[in-house]
Design an enzyme around this catalytic site. Structure first.
Site, PDB file in Angstrom:
ATOM      1  N   ASP A 305       7.178  -8.411   6.261  1.00  0.00           N
ATOM      2  CA  ASP A 305       6.482  -7.373   5.513  1.00  0.00           C
ATOM      3  C   ASP A 305       5.773  -6.455   6.518  1.00  0.00           C
ATOM      4  OD1 ASP A 305       4.973  -7.590   2.226  1.00  0.00           O
ATOM      5  OD2 ASP A 305       5.312  -5.865   3.513  1.00  0.00           O
ATOM      6  N   GLU A 502      -0.771  -3.110  -4.901  1.00  0.00           N
ATOM      7  CA  GLU A 502      -1.164  -4.195  -4.006  1.00  0.00           C
ATOM      8  C   GLU A 502      -2.644  -4.557  -4.126  1.00  0.00           C
ATOM      9  OE1 GLU A 502       1.909  -2.664  -0.590  1.00  0.00           O
ATOM     10  OE2 GLU A 502       0.773  -4.472  -0.179  1.00  0.00           O
TER      11      GLU A 502
HETATM   12  C1  GLC Z   1       4.218  -3.369   1.531  1.00  0.00           C
HETATM   13  C2  GLC Z   1       4.631  -4.409   0.527  1.00  0.00           C
HETATM   14  C3  GLC Z   1       6.126  -4.611   0.433  1.00  0.00           C
HETATM   15  C4  GLC Z   1       6.841  -3.346   0.840  1.00  0.00           C
HETATM   16  C5  GLC Z   1       6.526  -3.072   2.300  1.00  0.00           C
HETATM   17  C6  GLC Z   1       7.152  -1.765   2.786  1.00  0.00           C
HETATM   18  O1  GLC Z   1       2.972  -3.700   2.086  1.00  0.00           O
HETATM   19  O2  GLC Z   1       4.036  -5.691   0.616  1.00  0.00           O
HETATM   20  O3  GLC Z   1       6.411  -4.985  -0.922  1.00  0.00           O
HETATM   21  O4  GLC Z   1       8.244  -3.508   0.667  1.00  0.00           O
HETATM   22  O5  GLC Z   1       5.125  -3.058   2.566  1.00  0.00           O
HETATM   23  O6  GLC Z   1       6.549  -0.673   2.158  1.00  0.00           O
END
Ligand code: GLC
Length: 611
Positions: A305, A502
């Site tokens: 992530d 988030e």
């Molecule tokens: C974010 C998320 C993830 C996403 C990634 C790229 O923090 O946790 O779901 O795909 O970063 O944007």
């Protein structure tokens, strides 16, 4: 005799047809290993480490760095847009510019370009934005989810992007979590088949289909099972927290979506920021390698992530080595990619990360790229601008409208309030989300957090949809606060949550905002039938409004096609949605699920009325 033989031939033909139509599973990615190994054998350490590195395009020092560092992938995080803005053309030009750089390298290995197309190609102006997963979960319709994913893949391909960080197969167990709406359901049986359907839609009949994109099941594992208060970020509630379960329970609840998406052939999986019993998933060798790759046979690659490895212990080189040795194959760095590359090379040269692990990671990445046809001349490397005429098309919007219809859950309907009569003389509409595309779409729309207002063109708000649905003789009036309803035949109040994503969505309390309660009160004061529509990323506490509503509809985060809400309001579609999340009576019941002796929700998992 002839008749018998003919019958036998028919029967065999039928059998053959039966065998032929029993669709073969997805092609095994290891079937591409001979080509992957041949390419791997030519690669230098710089080229190998480059394939494992994914910066965000915002942080590229120059386009030349794509070739200078042999980068294997670039992403646009949720706010990482072209400088020229979010038009279809600006995006296609950006991606083509980067892709051309990757083709300048010695081995000309094209980029995987990743973006969060989590409910349509949601960053692009004019895209069709579908209901978020919480609404899709209420449809319980895998075929619909597959169709949605197919359209999403096409709209993503129109910009030259070839990788979507979806589906999210989280199983949110505490709706105070800000990412609840990214989950289809609070139970694995509501997630498994929909996640697999999304992968089939995104990746199509085969990854080599130029209208397919690479899917990414996320966030592995237990992202939705964290303990309240265990988060190490923000208000320290749930997001990125610690999932405290024994392995049997973790598998039963939080691994099911990976079993089904792996079986559907998903080519990438994203480990979660969260921890399992105190160990960050980004560094968990047991779950990343022993379970996912060895036991479950996942043949694609793991993408971290966003800066997730930074949350591992030790200095940067230690974080990198811990994650790669645990089984991470590509790292979403996303900023300090030069430092990442230097430290990973050091680790490979001094043996902290064995070359065999580097080769395994690169082989996995190459398998996927070869399976996608990216190594074949001019196969889908650049944006297919022929697809622009289908982008945001009426046909795509019709599918989204149907998804909205099927996602709505009717929680209350007394005195036959719904469906509303089209012969009404006046319908009064109120509430902050009645005419607000941003509130309708929620987070991950145009920007990471989303925003109230009408930044996303091309859709229909609920107010606009009501005006379109009624005959010209019917007057539709609107007041944000719900006042002015006296004399109307019925009132519709659209309330709920403002957009978030988030950690920003973590809440300790799920009561309705005062302005929402006031809008319902004002409408009720007119002494007319009141329909309340809730736009939210999760169930909310309804103690201040449910008794005042004659009818109540949970519409979740429906996206751009508000017509789907009007279809249910006026009876063009009888509601079929069923709750994929239990609806708590009070905050005391949040996190209590079926099977728990204290399970006593306001509305049970699977509840939904019709007429
Ligand atoms: C974010 C998320 C993830 C996403 C990634 C790229 O923090 O946790 O779901 O795909 O970063 O944007």
């Amino acid at each position: 005799m002839v008749r018998f033989r003919f019958a036998a031939i028919l029967c065999l033909a039928g059998l053959g047809c039966l065998i032929a139509t029993s669709a073969p599973g997805p092609q095994k990615l290891t079937s591409f290993d001979s080509r992957a190994n041949a390419l791997l054998a030519k690669m230098t350490l710089d080229e190998k480490v480059g394939q494992m590195t994914q910066p965000d395009q915002l942080y590229l020092k120059s386009d030349a760095d794509i070739a200078n560092y042999y980068l294997g992938s670039v992403l646009s995080g949720a706010d990482s847009d072209p400088k020229e803005g979010n038009s279809l053309e600006a995006w296609a030009n950006l991606i083509d510019r980067y892709q051309k750089r990757s083709l300048e390298t010695r081995l000309a290995i094209p980029l995987l370009y990743g973006v969060d197309a989590v409910h349509g190609h949601n960053n692009i102006l004019g895209a069709v934005v579908f209901p978020h997963n919480i609404g899709l979960g209420a449809t319980r319709n895998p075929a619909l989810i597959e169709k949605i994913a197919r359209i999403t893949a096409l709209e993503v391909r129109a910009t030259g992007i070839n990788w979507g960080f979806a589906p999210c197969v989280t199983v949110p167990r505490d709706i105070r979590w800000g990412r609840t709406y990214e989950g289809y359901a609070e139970e694995p049986d509501g997630v498994k088949e929909l996640g697999a359907a999304a992968v089939r839609g995104l990746q199509g009949a085969g990854l080599a289909d130029p209208l397919s994109i690479l899917g990414c099941a996320k966030h592995y594992a237990g992202d939705g099972g964290t303990a309240y208060g265990s988060s190490t970020i923000g208000p320290h509630l749930l997001d990125r927290g610690d999932t405290r379960l024994d392995e049997k329970t973790l598998r039963q609840i939080h691994l099911q979506g990976y079993l089904t998406t792996i079986r559907a052939g998903v080519g990438s999986i994203m480990p979660s920021y969260s921890s399992w019993n105190g160990l960050k998933m980004s560094g968990n060798k047991r779950l990343l390698t022993e379970v996912l790759k060895e036991e479950l046979g996942f043949e694609g690659f793991l993408i971290s992530d966003f800066a997730a490895i930074d949350e591992l212990p030790g200095d940067y080189k230690h974080k990198i080595a811990m994650s790669i040795n645990a089984g991470m194959d590509m790292v979403m760095v996303p900023e300090r990619y030069q430092e990442f590359i230097a430290r990973l090379k050091e680790a490979a040269q001094d043996g902290t990360v064995p070359m065999a692990r580097i080769d395994d990671a690169v082989r996995r990445i190459l398998r996927v790229k070869i399976a996608m046809g990216l190594m074949d001349q001019n196969h889908g490397q650049l944006a297919d601008r022929q697809l622009w005429k289908q982008f945001g098309s009426a046909e795509h919007r019709a599918v989204a409208r149907d998804a909205v219809r099927q996602s709505l859950v009717l929680l209350k309907n007394e005195h036959g309030t719904l469906p509303l009569s089209k012969s009404a003389k006046r319908i009064h509409v109120g509430g902050k989300s009645a005419d607000d595309m941003g509130n309708q779409c929620g987070g991950w729309t145009i920007s990471w957090q989303g925003q109230s207002g009408n930044a996303m063109p091309g859709g229909t708000t609920i107010l606009q949809a009501i005006k379109k649905a009624v005959p010209k003789e019917t007057k539709v009036t609107f007041a944000l606060d719900g006042k002015g309803a006296a004399g109307a035949d019925a009132g519709v109040v659209v309330i709920g949550e403002k957009p978030y994503a988030e950690t920003a969505g973590d809440r300790s309390d799920l009561s309705l905002a005062p302005e929402d309660v006031a809008a319902v009160d004002n409408m009720k004061a007119a002494g007319i039938p009141v329909v309340v529509i809730l736009l939210s990323g999760r169930p909310m506490i309804l103690d201040k409004v449910l008794d005042k509503a004659d009818a109540f509809v949970a519409a979740w985060l429906p996206g751009t096609e508000g017509d789907g809400v009007a279809d249910v309001l006026f009876g063009a579609y009888k509601p079929t949605g069923k709750l994929s999340f239990s609806w708590p009576r009070s905050m005391a019941q949040v996190g209590v699920h079926r099977g728990d002796p204290n399970y006593n929700p306001l509305f049970q998992y699977g509840y939904g009325l019709s007429w």
